[in-house]
Design an enzyme around this catalytic site. Structure first.
Site, PDB file in Angstrom:
ATOM      1  N   LYS A 277       0.844  -1.203   0.000  1.00  0.00           N
ATOM      2  CA  LYS A 277       0.000   0.000   0.000  1.00  0.00           C
ATOM      3  C   LYS A 277       0.880   1.254   0.000  1.00  0.00           C
ATOM      4  O   LYS A 277       0.684   2.159  -0.807  1.00  0.00           O
ATOM      5  CB  LYS A 277      -0.886  -0.016   1.261  1.00  0.00           C
ATOM      6  CG  LYS A 277      -1.546   1.292   1.593  1.00  0.00           C
ATOM      7  CD  LYS A 277      -2.441   1.184   2.814  1.00  0.00           C
ATOM      8  CE  LYS A 277      -1.793   1.450   4.144  1.00  0.00           C
ATOM      9  NZ  LYS A 277      -1.440   2.837   4.449  1.00  0.00           N
ATOM     10  N   ASN A 278       1.858   1.292   0.914  1.00  0.00           N
ATOM     11  CA  ASN A 278       2.623   2.521   1.084  1.00  0.00           C
ATOM     12  C   ASN A 278       3.692   2.739   0.010  1.00  0.00           C
ATOM     13  O   ASN A 278       4.371   3.755   0.013  1.00  0.00           O
ATOM     14  CB  ASN A 278       3.233   2.579   2.493  1.00  0.00           C
ATOM     15  CG  ASN A 278       2.151   2.830   3.530  1.00  0.00           C
ATOM     16  OD1 ASN A 278       1.028   3.226   3.188  1.00  0.00           O
ATOM     17  ND2 ASN A 278       2.466   2.592   4.796  1.00  0.00           N
TER      18      ASN A 278
HETATM   19  N1  EPU Z   1       5.526  14.651  11.039  1.00  0.00           N
HETATM   20  C1  EPU Z   1       5.628  15.982  11.335  1.00  0.00           C
HETATM   21  N2  EPU Z   1       5.450  16.871  10.312  1.00  0.00           N
HETATM   22  C2  EPU Z   1       5.191  16.474   9.043  1.00  0.00           C
HETATM   23  C3  EPU Z   1       5.104  15.109   8.763  1.00  0.00           C
HETATM   24  C4  EPU Z   1       5.281  14.216   9.789  1.00  0.00           C
HETATM   25  O1  EPU Z   1       5.850  16.363  12.470  1.00  0.00           O
HETATM   26  O2  EPU Z   1       5.058  17.348   8.174  1.00  0.00           O
HETATM   27  C5  EPU Z   1       5.705  13.685  12.137  1.00  0.00           C
HETATM   28  C6  EPU Z   1       4.481  12.805  12.341  1.00  0.00           C
HETATM   29  O3  EPU Z   1       3.498  13.444  13.106  1.00  0.00           O
HETATM   30  C7  EPU Z   1       5.066  11.585  13.024  1.00  0.00           C
HETATM   31  C8  EPU Z   1       6.486  11.528  12.435  1.00  0.00           C
HETATM   32  O4  EPU Z   1       6.694  12.766  11.772  1.00  0.00           O
HETATM   33  O5  EPU Z   1       5.163  11.804  14.407  1.00  0.00           O
HETATM   34  C9  EPU Z   1       6.725  10.441  11.459  1.00  0.00           C
HETATM   35  O6  EPU Z   1       5.669  10.366  10.546  1.00  0.00           O
HETATM   36  P1  EPU Z   1       5.922  10.141   8.989  1.00  0.00           P
HETATM   37  O7  EPU Z   1       5.820  11.455   8.302  1.00  0.00           O
HETATM   38  O8  EPU Z   1       7.130   9.319   8.773  1.00  0.00           O
HETATM   39  O9  EPU Z   1       4.660   9.291   8.667  1.00  0.00           O
HETATM   40  P2  EPU Z   1       3.943   9.331   7.305  1.00  0.00           P
HETATM   41  O10 EPU Z   1       4.941   9.529   6.252  1.00  0.00           O
HETATM   42  O11 EPU Z   1       2.772  10.232   7.387  1.00  0.00           O
HETATM   43  C10 EPU Z   1       4.170   6.791   6.691  1.00  0.00           C
HETATM   44  C11 EPU Z   1       3.183   5.696   6.433  1.00  0.00           C
HETATM   45  C12 EPU Z   1       2.536   5.298   7.749  1.00  0.00           C
HETATM   46  C13 EPU Z   1       3.627   4.842   8.710  1.00  0.00           C
HETATM   47  C14 EPU Z   1       4.666   5.959   8.891  1.00  0.00           C
HETATM   48  C15 EPU Z   1       5.834   5.571   9.756  1.00  0.00           C
HETATM   49  C16 EPU Z   1       2.421   6.188   4.212  1.00  0.00           C
HETATM   50  C17 EPU Z   1       1.304   6.619   3.338  1.00  0.00           C
HETATM   51  N3  EPU Z   1       2.173   6.166   5.510  1.00  0.00           N
HETATM   52  O12 EPU Z   1       3.387   7.850   7.225  1.00  0.00           O
HETATM   53  O13 EPU Z   1       1.670   4.220   7.454  1.00  0.00           O
HETATM   54  O14 EPU Z   1       3.058   4.536   9.955  1.00  0.00           O
HETATM   55  O15 EPU Z   1       5.172   6.354   7.601  1.00  0.00           O
HETATM   56  O16 EPU Z   1       6.478   4.480   9.203  1.00  0.00           O
HETATM   57  O17 EPU Z   1       3.492   5.846   3.734  1.00  0.00           O
HETATM   58  C18 EPU Z   1      -0.153   2.809   7.821  1.00  0.00           C
HETATM   59  O18 EPU Z   1       0.150   2.224   6.772  1.00  0.00           O
HETATM   60  O19 EPU Z   1      -0.999   2.336   8.643  1.00  0.00           O
HETATM   61  C19 EPU Z   1       0.496   4.073   8.152  1.00  0.00           C
HETATM   62  C20 EPU Z   1       0.003   4.936   9.034  1.00  0.00           C
END
Ligand code: EPU
Length: 419
Positions: free
Chosen positions: A22-23
């Protein structure tokens, strides 16, 4: 509202195939907007978030041809640079469209993205905005709506003060069409990022360092179309492996990359979970005695937050005390309350830490799935529990796991989906 009804403790056996990640797919679909040519995607999982992503492509003027697990996307004519709020509100990964539309057309507008409630308040996008601004975009924000413009993006150096998976991918994609060199520091290193970079490089991008903390992108004028096969979903792989371990089942997991869940497999060695592995398969063996072991979620290659909830269920069946420390999201341990209702001995120390004291038998309950990963953890809990468990709000589970009921039925799980 649809629900799963699961009769626990039925004997399981057989094999289960892992679907496309998915991701990874959620980044390749928006990346198709970087090219005027057609992009074909194989091994695409048939889940809700992918459907929504393809809806966004169509909404901005793209043409999508989808057949089973394959689809082709052509965005030769982009008709609008506005991401429809009714789609963006539904899932967080809608943010992945911002960079490619901006890089290709010079402007983009969008609302704050929606998605799973797994962090306190609204999940932030500050890193994206900072990064786009560093690449030369002008940002206007009014009423939670963002409008970004940039005549021509310019290469930059950007340091992520928080490691972010989608943040890394968004800036990496966007910088491919910027003028000059971009250096991204303190990047996430997930396999999905490497897959995206490899694909873009075969289509003319010049990205180096993906999979390390520093990624360098030399901007190019043109990205070609091409063919991408979505990598196996490492979270599905790990989830099925934990499901087998928790239910002491022999299970062959096919079409997977065990290397992508190396940390889980290393922990399995320590706690007595037996398995064999090949390059693209994992054979789980019955493991009658499992020892408790602490985990702390961490960016890749550390323990994935997306496997924390299934692992917590496994620890309810392990001998001894384990501390589960969730460092990424502050609401991802709240579901443990439902495990406690099922008979688990779990004490919450603070929103980021619980102590699990196992092993404890679990009993059936009526449950509600709060989010995707907690939802699948409940499915695992239900299939090792005594009695019949009902889980509602399964929309949240089906957002990430294709045809879950059918696939689990095929390995002997007594699960029914009721509309
Ligand atoms: N964060 C910020 N600012 C931002 C973006 C993120 O502070 O602008 C913080 C978030 O709040 C969090 C941390 O950074 O505390 C890490 O989050 P990250 O940005 O890495 O998460 P994401 O990219 O939004 C992806 C996956 C998630 C997975 C996380 C961590 C996708 C679409 N989503 O999310 O997947 O948990 O990385 O590995 O790739 C899931 O599949 O259930 C899911 C939530």
């Amino acid at each position: 509202m649809s629900k799963f009804v699961i009769q626990g403790q039925t004997p399981l056996k057989g094999q289960i195939k892992v679907n496309g990640a998915k991701n990874s797919a959620l980044k390749i679909i928006p990346a198709s907007l970087l090219s005027e040519e057609t992009v074909t995607i194989n091994n695409l999982p048939a889940i809700e978030d992918i459907k929504l992503s393809l809806e966004i492509i169509k909404a901005v003027g793209g043409v999508v041809n989808r057949q089973d697990h394959q689809c082709s996307i052509s965005t030769k004519n982009i008709q609008t640079t506005s991401i429809p709020p009714e789609l963006a509100n539904k899932f967080r990964a809608s943010i992945m469209f911002v960079g490619p539309i901006l890089a290709r057309t010079g402007e983009v507008s969008f609302p704050h993205p929606g998605g799973c409630v797994i962090g306190a308040g609204v999940r932030p996008i500050d890193l994206f905005l900072e990064g786009f601004s560093a690449l030369g975009a002008t940002i206007h924000i009014a009423n939670n709506y963002y409008h970004l413009t940039a005549k021509k993006l310019k290469g930059t150096e950007y340091f992520f003060t928080t490691v972010s998976v989608t943040g890394t991918e968004a800036l990496m994609m966007t910088a491919t069409l910027a003028e000059g060199r971009t250096t991204l520091k303190n990047c996430a290193m997930e396999p999905e990022i490497v897959a995206l970079a490899n694909y873009l490089n075969t289509q003319g991008a010049k990205i180096s360092g993906a999979g390390t903390p520093t990624i360098t992108i030399e901007g190019v004028d043109y990205i070609k179309g091409g063919n991408f096969t979505v990598i196996p979903d490492r979270i599905e792989t790990g989830t099925f492996a934990i499901l087998a371990a928790a239910s002491q089942t022999e299970l062959l997991i096919t079409n997977c990359h065990p290397d992508h869940i190396a940390i889980l497999l290393n922990i399995f060695h320590k706690i007595g979970v037996r398995f064999e592995q090949g390059e693209n398969w994992l054979k789980m063996l019955p493991s009658p005695k499992i020892k408790a072991y602490n985990i702390k979620t961490h960016e890749y290659p550390g323990f994935p937050t997306d496997l924390q909830s299934p692992y917590t269920v496994l620890m309810t069946q392990a001998q001894g005390l384990s501390i589960i420390h969730e460092t990424i999201y502050d609401r991802r341990l709240l579901f443990t309350d439902m495990l406690t209702q099922m008979g688990a001995n779990i004490i919450m120390c603070d929103p980021h830490r619980v102590v699990v004291n196992g092993p404890t038998p679990l009993h059936s309950r009526k449950l509600t799935s709060p989010d995707l990963r907690a939802g699948i953890a409940m499915v695992i809990a239900a299939l090792i529990a005594e009695g019949t468990t009902e889980i509602d709000n399964i929309y949240q589970i089906e957002r990430g796991y294709e045809a879950l009921a059918e696939r689990l039925q095929a390995i002997g799980v007594n699960i029914h989906r009721i509309d």
